[in-house]
Design a protein around this motif. Structure first.
Motif, mmCIF file in Angstrom:
data_model
loop_
_atom_site.group_PDB
_atom_site.id
_atom_site.type_symbol
_atom_site.label_atom_id
_atom_site.label_comp_id
_atom_site.label_asym_id
_atom_site.label_seq_id
_atom_site.Cartn_x
_atom_site.Cartn_y
_atom_site.Cartn_z
ATOM 1 N N PHE A 144 8.858 -29.464 -11.208
ATOM 2 C CA PHE A 144 7.802 -29.256 -12.195
ATOM 3 C C PHE A 144 7.329 -27.801 -12.151
ATOM 4 O O PHE A 144 7.130 -27.233 -11.066
ATOM 5 N N PHE A 145 7.154 -27.210 -13.343
ATOM 6 C CA PHE A 145 6.729 -25.815 -13.463
ATOM 7 C C PHE A 145 5.529 -25.706 -14.409
ATOM 8 O O PHE A 145 5.460 -26.431 -15.407
ATOM 9 N N ASP A 146 4.617 -24.801 -14.086
ATOM 10 C CA ASP A 146 3.518 -24.498 -15.014
ATOM 11 C C ASP A 146 4.005 -23.577 -16.129
ATOM 12 O O ASP A 146 3.614 -23.713 -17.290
ATOM 13 N N THR A 147 4.846 -22.610 -15.767
ATOM 14 C CA THR A 147 5.452 -21.694 -16.742
ATOM 15 C C THR A 147 6.898 -21.446 -16.331
ATOM 16 O O THR A 147 7.271 -21.665 -15.171
ATOM 17 N N PHE A 148 7.701 -20.964 -17.289
ATOM 18 C CA PHE A 148 9.094 -20.639 -17.011
ATOM 19 C C PHE A 148 9.287 -19.123 -17.064
ATOM 20 O O PHE A 148 8.654 -18.443 -17.888
ATOM 21 N N PRO A 149 10.158 -18.580 -16.227
ATOM 22 C CA PRO A 149 10.432 -17.140 -16.298
ATOM 23 C C PRO A 149 11.148 -16.797 -17.603
ATOM 24 O O PRO A 149 11.993 -17.564 -18.075
ATOM 25 N N VAL A 150 10.783 -15.660 -18.198
ATOM 26 C CA VAL A 150 11.399 -15.246 -19.459
ATOM 27 C C VAL A 150 11.907 -13.811 -19.341
ATOM 28 O O VAL A 150 11.415 -13.022 -18.535
ATOM 29 N N LEU A 151 12.902 -13.502 -20.150
ATOM 30 C CA LEU A 151 13.436 -12.149 -20.258
ATOM 31 C C LEU A 151 12.585 -11.343 -21.231
ATOM 32 O O LEU A 151 11.734 -11.880 -21.935
ATOM 33 N N ASN A 152 12.827 -10.027 -21.300
ATOM 34 C CA ASN A 152 12.102 -9.192 -22.265
ATOM 35 C C ASN A 152 12.353 -9.617 -23.699
ATOM 36 O O ASN A 152 11.567 -9.318 -24.597
ATOM 37 N N SER A 153 13.458 -10.308 -23.935
ATOM 38 C CA SER A 153 13.807 -10.761 -25.276
ATOM 39 C C SER A 153 13.125 -12.069 -25.629
ATOM 40 O O SER A 153 13.385 -12.647 -26.679
ATOM 41 N N PHE A 154 12.210 -12.545 -24.758
ATOM 42 C CA PHE A 154 11.460 -13.785 -24.944
ATOM 43 C C PHE A 154 12.311 -15.033 -24.697
ATOM 44 O O PHE A 154 11.827 -16.149 -24.833
ATOM 45 N N LYS A 155 13.571 -14.870 -24.343
ATOM 46 C CA LYS A 155 14.390 -16.022 -24.003
ATOM 47 C C LYS A 155 14.062 -16.458 -22.577
ATOM 48 O O LYS A 155 13.729 -15.637 -21.720
#
Length: 547
Positions: A517-528
């Motif tokens: 379970f995660f509160d947020t997911f890591p994202v790239l600079n491209s918002f992916k």
């Protein structure tokens, strides 16, 4: 495109600088307020900067790396490089030690670096340890063992309201190189870095102007009397390049990130859209769904967009909730840094019922799309395979990399998996590199993500591989829950079993072994979403050995 098919970016900068010169070209917003660059300002300042570059020994075809955030100075630096006849490269830094930008400059034989020496945690503070600096006020000679081609650094101070960089430019001397050819390389974009070091993707003047014309014609058809566009993508990225001014003279509205990131990004963006009376906005799917959920925010402003454009990842149904509330239509586009725009599809209140997960739409003018199997043979409709693209905007190679995914007859291997239905509509099922090798079977995670998304209480989920000594990969579901929802790992696994047992052979067990379970997911600079980083986090939590 017929009106300027033989022109270059320098030609377009000069044209708009002399056509209704006092019309705003770029409008930047920051916590300090609004800053406007007119068309005349763009031509004047960038031609003055071009002169400075030539004085420093920058010649046509030389590569100049621009390591600046979104800001007015970034526009002038980029266009100044074009007016000097040189090639502008995005100075991307994703690694805290700066090794990625150093490696990119080495591969591109970069001659000059443009950076802000005063920017906190900026390129200069990260990379200056690699350089021997020989002094100077507005620029310095530098030596770098790891980048032998690098000769100088140009200081571009972005602090407001001083605008020191603009005030430092020569007041009388200007330069415009008119000898470039449309086929010459104009810009080097960097990929998102999801596969290690970034790849360098060169594009010609002709390719960029062709893309600009395609974007403007497609979006303009749905935006009545378009004069301005808000774009969330960074200027240095392929999706954030200032196509719209060059092709159609549209004003571009952006955030000045040199002054920091707004505390409430969604509120800030929506305030800008309303203040500038924007009817056409290019937003990430995260921003669309985020704004849509803030009903109190957008209802109080009584503003509605004609069209929201989005792309960069498969379209989710949640983005369509904005239709009829904050926008008339949503336009989803599929493409990449290497090929530009490939397909698009428009959704309005009349056709939202036609939506299916991972719809990417139909090929835009001048683009061919086909789906092939592992032997590069084209497959039948609805059969899954790799997506190949052919168009005049496909890049001709990666700089410094001898391997290119382009076949001999001009088809580009995207590495994306998908299929076309009988009507020719493209569906994206994921990256071939995201494939999970689960024993003798290959699982493309988006398929299972769609199944799991139906589970009540799950806000978002991503399926990632984790190491297994027997099967090579086991399946891990990374889950973000809705607020005040309580689900256990057993709840989710039980749900998946119910969803897939009827349609999947018992021999192919695709039920996740793990749930994190995660509160947020890591994202790239491209918002992916950064799937590789997410998998790494899951592995660390599960304390599994990757060997």
């Amino acid at each position: 495109m017929e009106t300027y098919k033989d022109q270059t970016i320098a030609d377009r900068i000069s044209f708009w600088g002399k056509t209704e010169p006092h019309t705003p070209a770029f409008i930047f917003w920051s916590k300090n307020g609004r800053y406007v660059l007119s068309r005349a300002d763009v031509l004047d300042l960038s031609s003055r900067f071009a002169f400075r570059l030539t004085e420093l020994g920058v010649h046509p075809g030389d590569v100049v790396c621009i390591a600046l955030p979104n800001c007015p100075e970034r526009v002038i630096a980029n266009f100044g490089v074009h007016l000097a006849g040189a090639v502008a490269m995005n100075g991307q830094i994703l690694r805290s030690d700066g090794q990625d930008i150093i490696e990119s400059m080495r591969k591109a034989n970069c001659k000059t670096l443009i950076t802000d020496p005063d920017q906190e945690n900026g390129a200069w503070s990260i990379c200056s340890g690699f350089f021997d600096v020989l002094g100077g006020v507005y620029s310095s000679e530098i030596r770098c063992v790891k980048v032998p081609s690098l000769k100088n650094v140009v200081y571009c101070k972005t602090k407001k309201p001083e605008c020191e960089f603009f005030r430092s430019l020569p007041s009388t001397d200007r330069y415009v190189n008119n000898k470039a050819k449309p086929s010459d390389v104009a810009q080097i974009f960097t990929t998102s870095g999801s596969s290690g070091y970034t790849k360098l993707v060169p594009h010609s003047h002709k390719a960029l102007l062709t893309l600009g014309k395609t974007f403007a014609e497609m979006l303009g058809a749905y935006g009545e009397n378009v004069k301005a566009v808000y774009n969330a993508a960074p200027l240095g990225w392929a999706g954030g390049f200032p196509y719209f001014l060059l092709s159609s003279g549209w004003q571009q509205v952006l955030i000045d990130y040199s002054l920091g990131v707004p505390t409430d990004d969604l509120q800030f963006v929506w305030n800008i859209i309303c203040q500038e009376d924007i009817k056409l906005a290019l937003l990430s799917s995260f921003q669309i769904t985020g704004i849509c959920k803030r009903r109190d925010m957008w209802e109080s402003k009584h503003h509605r967009l004609n069209v929201i454009g989005t792309g960069g990842q498969p379209l989710k149904k949640g983005s369509l909730e904005s239709i009829g509330q904050v926008t008339d239509v949503v336009l989803n586009a599929y493409g990449s840094t290497e090929v530009g725009m490939v397909t698009s599809i428009i959704f309005s209140e009349e056709n939202t019922c036609d939506f299916r997960e991972n719809m990417a739409g139909f090929a835009v003018t001048g683009v061919d799309v086909k789906i092939v199997d592992s032997g590069m043979v084209e497959v039948e409709p609805n059969a899954l395979g790799e997506i190949l693209i052919r168009s005049e905007t496909v890049a001709h190679g990666y700089l410094g990399d001898p391997h290119l995914s382009t076949l001999h007859d001009g088809w580009f291997q995207t590495g994306d998996m998908g299929y076309k239905d009988k009507k020719g509509c493209l569906f994206i099922e994921g990256r071939s590199s995201d494939a999970i090798m689960h024993g003798p079977y290959i699982l493309y995670p988006t398929w299972l993500e769609e199944k799991l998304a139906k589970c009540p209480g799950i806000k978002q989920n991503y399926i990632v591989p984790v190491p297994d000594k027997v099967l090579h990969h086991e399946i891990c579901a990374c889950v973000q829950l809705e607020e005040e929802v309580h689900l256990t790992q057993d709840d989710i696994i039980t749900f998946v079993k119910g969803e897939v047992s009827a349609g999947i052979s018992s021999a192919m067990n695709v039920v996740p072994k793990y749930v994190e379970f995660f509160d947020t997911f890591p994202v790239l600079n491209s918002f992916k979403v950064d799937r590789k980083q997410l998998a790494k986090l899951a592995i660390e939590r599960l304390q599994l050995c990757q060997s």
